[in-house]
Design a protein around this motif. Sequence first.
Motif, PDB file in Angstrom:
ATOM      1  N   ARG A 198       0.810  -1.217   0.000  1.00 22.76           N
ATOM      2  CA  ARG A 198       0.000   0.000   0.000  1.00 22.76           C
ATOM      3  C   ARG A 198       0.844   1.268   0.000  1.00 22.76           C
ATOM      4  N   ARG A 199       2.091   1.216   0.447  1.00 20.15           N
ATOM      5  CA  ARG A 199       2.947   2.404   0.474  1.00 20.15           C
ATOM      6  C   ARG A 199       3.769   2.541  -0.800  1.00 20.15           C
ATOM      7  N   LYS A 200       4.431   1.461  -1.204  1.00 20.56           N
ATOM      8  CA  LYS A 200       5.315   1.556  -2.372  1.00 20.56           C
ATOM      9  C   LYS A 200       4.585   1.307  -3.701  1.00 20.56           C
ATOM     10  N   LYS A 201       3.352   0.770  -3.659  1.00 24.24           N
ATOM     11  CA  LYS A 201       2.549   0.437  -4.842  1.00 24.24           C
ATOM     12  C   LYS A 201       3.216  -0.688  -5.633  1.00 24.24           C
ATOM     13  N   ILE A 202       2.623  -1.067  -6.765  1.00 30.03           N
ATOM     14  CA  ILE A 202       3.174  -2.154  -7.576  1.00 30.03           C
ATOM     15  C   ILE A 202       3.347  -1.675  -9.015  1.00 30.03           C
ATOM     16  N   ALA A 203       4.270  -2.317  -9.721  1.00 32.53           N
ATOM     17  CA  ALA A 203       4.558  -1.935 -11.105  1.00 32.53           C
ATOM     18  C   ALA A 203       3.325  -2.124 -11.987  1.00 32.53           C
ATOM     19  N   PHE A 204       3.231  -1.296 -13.037  1.00 29.12           N
ATOM     20  CA  PHE A 204       2.057  -1.327 -13.907  1.00 29.12           C
ATOM     21  C   PHE A 204       1.913  -2.687 -14.583  1.00 29.12           C
ATOM     22  N   LYS A 205       3.030  -3.309 -14.962  1.00 27.93           N
ATOM     23  CA  LYS A 205       2.944  -4.625 -15.602  1.00 27.93           C
ATOM     24  C   LYS A 205       2.362  -5.660 -14.641  1.00 27.93           C
ATOM     25  N   ASP A 206       2.635  -5.500 -13.328  1.00 30.46           N
ATOM     26  CA  ASP A 206       2.054  -6.415 -12.344  1.00 30.46           C
ATOM     27  C   ASP A 206       0.569  -6.136 -12.144  1.00 30.46           C
ATOM     28  N   CYS A 329      -2.935   9.872 -12.345  1.00 32.77           N
ATOM     29  CA  CYS A 329      -1.800   9.182 -12.962  1.00 32.77           C
ATOM     30  C   CYS A 329      -2.196   7.871 -13.617  1.00 32.77           C
ATOM     31  N   CYS A 330      -3.443   7.456 -13.484  1.00 32.97           N
ATOM     32  CA  CYS A 330      -3.899   6.189 -14.064  1.00 32.97           C
ATOM     33  C   CYS A 330      -4.041   6.348 -15.576  1.00 32.97           C
ATOM     34  N   PRO A 331      -3.423   5.475 -16.368  1.00 33.82           N
ATOM     35  CA  PRO A 331      -3.562   5.547 -17.829  1.00 33.82           C
ATOM     36  C   PRO A 331      -5.026   5.457 -18.257  1.00 33.82           C
ATOM     37  N   ASN A 332      -5.362   6.204 -19.302  1.00 38.28           N
ATOM     38  CA  ASN A 332      -6.744   6.223 -19.777  1.00 38.28           C
ATOM     39  C   ASN A 332      -7.225   4.841 -20.201  1.00 38.28           C
ATOM     40  N   SER A 333      -6.310   4.025 -20.733  1.00 36.84           N
ATOM     41  CA  SER A 333      -6.690   2.687 -21.197  1.00 36.84           C
ATOM     42  C   SER A 333      -7.237   1.842 -20.058  1.00 36.84           C
ATOM     43  N   LEU A 334      -6.678   2.004 -18.861  1.00 28.09           N
ATOM     44  CA  LEU A 334      -7.147   1.245 -17.705  1.00 28.09           C
ATOM     45  C   LEU A 334      -8.338   1.927 -17.039  1.00 28.09           C
ATOM     46  N   ALA A 335      -8.286   3.260 -16.948  1.00 31.93           N
ATOM     47  CA  ALA A 335      -9.390   4.006 -16.332  1.00 31.93           C
ATOM     48  C   ALA A 335     -10.698   3.782 -17.081  1.00 31.93           C
ATOM     49  N   SER A 336     -10.618   3.677 -18.407  1.00 31.69           N
ATOM     50  CA  SER A 336     -11.844   3.480 -19.192  1.00 31.69           C
ATOM     51  C   SER A 336     -12.468   2.119 -18.908  1.00 31.69           C
ATOM     52  N   VAL A 337     -11.635   1.106 -18.663  1.00 30.13           N
ATOM     53  CA  VAL A 337     -12.166  -0.223 -18.319  1.00 30.13           C
ATOM     54  C   VAL A 337     -12.887  -0.170 -16.978  1.00 30.13           C
ATOM     55  N   MET A 338     -12.291   0.516 -15.995  1.00 29.53           N
ATOM     56  CA  MET A 338     -12.944   0.670 -14.697  1.00 29.53           C
ATOM     57  C   MET A 338     -14.329   1.281 -14.851  1.00 29.53           C
ATOM     58  N   LYS A 339     -14.388   2.377 -15.590  1.00 27.92           N
ATOM     59  CA  LYS A 339     -15.652   3.120 -15.728  1.00 27.92           C
ATOM     60  C   LYS A 339     -16.710   2.286 -16.431  1.00 27.92           C
ATOM     61  N   MET A 340     -16.316   1.537 -17.464  1.00 25.61           N
ATOM     62  CA  MET A 340     -17.288   0.704 -18.175  1.00 25.61           C
ATOM     63  C   MET A 340     -17.805  -0.413 -17.272  1.00 25.61           C
ATOM     64  N   LYS A 366       5.585   1.466 -21.303  1.00 25.24           N
ATOM     65  CA  LYS A 366       5.895   2.832 -20.876  1.00 25.24           C
ATOM     66  C   LYS A 366       5.559   3.073 -19.408  1.00 25.24           C
ATOM     67  N   GLY A 367       5.250   2.019 -18.679  1.00 22.92           N
ATOM     68  CA  GLY A 367       4.889   2.189 -17.272  1.00 22.92           C
ATOM     69  C   GLY A 367       3.479   2.720 -17.141  1.00 22.92           C
ATOM     70  N   GLY A 368       3.241   3.443 -16.063  1.00 19.10           N
ATOM     71  CA  GLY A 368       1.903   3.991 -15.836  1.00 19.10           C
ATOM     72  C   GLY A 368       1.315   3.560 -14.517  1.00 19.10           C
ATOM     73  N   GLY A 369       2.143   2.934 -13.676  1.00 19.69           N
ATOM     74  CA  GLY A 369       1.652   2.480 -12.385  1.00 19.69           C
ATOM     75  C   GLY A 369       1.463   3.616 -11.400  1.00 19.69           C
ATOM     76  N   MET A 370       0.777   3.311 -10.317  1.00 19.85           N
ATOM     77  CA  MET A 370       0.544   4.288  -9.253  1.00 19.85           C
ATOM     78  C   MET A 370       1.881   4.743  -8.669  1.00 19.85           C
ATOM     79  N   ILE A 371       2.067   6.048  -8.521  1.00 20.86           N
ATOM     80  CA  ILE A 371       3.317   6.591  -7.983  1.00 20.86           C
ATOM     81  C   ILE A 371       3.231   6.639  -6.469  1.00 20.86           C
ATOM     82  N   SER A 372       4.219   6.032  -5.815  1.00 25.90           N
ATOM     83  CA  SER A 372       4.211   5.990  -4.353  1.00 25.90           C
ATOM     84  C   SER A 372       4.646   7.307  -3.755  1.00 25.90           C
ATOM     85  N   ASP A 373       4.426   7.468  -2.449  1.00 21.09           N
ATOM     86  CA  ASP A 373       4.722   8.726  -1.761  1.00 21.09           C
ATOM     87  C   ASP A 373       6.200   9.093  -1.781  1.00 21.09           C
ATOM     88  N   ASP A 374       7.078   8.072  -1.760  1.00 21.43           N
ATOM     89  CA  ASP A 374       8.506   8.359  -1.649  1.00 21.43           C
ATOM     90  C   ASP A 374       9.201   8.463  -3.000  1.00 21.43           C
TER      91      ASP A 374
END
Length: 388
Positions: A198-206, A329-340, A366-374
């Motif tokens: 929850r603090r460091k987040k996970i890579a977008f590919k994961d 910071c969430c890529p539109n490609s993933l955000a659109s799936v959530m919304k649908m 190109k990445g796109g994962g959640m950016i952690s606080d640190d």
Amino acid sequence: MDAKESNGFLRVKQSDGEKGDLMSKLKGKGSLSSKDLMLRADKIDLKSLDIQLEKKLNKVWCKQLDTEHPKEEWEIDLSKMELKHLVAHGTYGSVYRGTYDNQDVAVKLLDWGEDGMATAADSASLRAAFQQEIVVWQKLDHPNVTKFVGASMGTSNLKIPVKNSSQDAYRSHPSRACCVVVEYIPGGTLKQFLIRNRRKKIAFKDVIHLSLGLARGLSYLHSRKIVHRDVKTENMLLDFERTVKIADFGVARVEAQNPRDMTGATGTYGYMAPEVLDGQPYDHKCDVYSYGICLWEIYCCAMPYADLSFSEVSSAVVARNLRPQIPRCCPNSLASVMKMCWDASPEKRPEMDVVVRMIEAIDTSKGGGMISDDQAPRCFCFGWARGP
């Protein structure tokens, strides 16, 4: 048979046909007349009688089980079962880790309570829930669904380890209880994995790997006309390769042909679709809604609606179309799936096989994962603490 106690003696009224049988079961001396049997009450071995009575009742119960529920192809030999330790305990039962025929397994025991304590209605309800889970689970075969091993309708010869005791300490398994045995998945739940990150987040590919595994598993279930009805990260397991395995089919059911036949608030608040929360008829699209919430949770490594109570979430989701806030910071490609997926209208939500194709098409190079606080630059997507 009538019995009266007087002056330390037990007077037993009995018919002539009962005399011999009674004499063979009662200890003590007395005088026998043609009508009465006089015995010292303190000479009767009540413990022995209790044991004989219990054996008789167990035989009757087991005979009733055999008559009403003939052996099924999925019933297992519990002599090959060994329970190791308690893994989890919930409202409907407990999960133990163990071995069955030299295979690592997880054993889910449905809690029936002590023998004789549950009412007939309680027993019927639990047995129906058990059979429903078996019917749903036994013929499933998919890499993203936990494999079913077998089940037992009720036995008293399974030893259950006693919590906080030595390895040799066990308690009896209630004869009316039942258990479901599945493959053991060593990586814990998806929710536990997200909490750890929850603090460091996970890579977008994961994020995409986990989301795709869950989507494929749900697509398979829907292709078999099965609605899970409790899709949440807590019900998803991970193996050592972080492959998502859908588990816990306790409230799953074969989809009704008529959506009006499937009603009732079944599931977990925060993941339940508006139509389910509102008590309206629903179909497999309720799982698609729940998947959208899980998708947000996987990306953010945070708990949806962390600051709201269950009642607030329930009313806001239905009345105000409340949904989790998608980070900028969430890529539109993933955000659109959530919304649908979490659209208020079930008809507008995509089928899970369509979701699979959309997730597969997302570019992770190109990445796109959640950016952690640190990390810099810092993500200001939320105005509140993001941990669950």
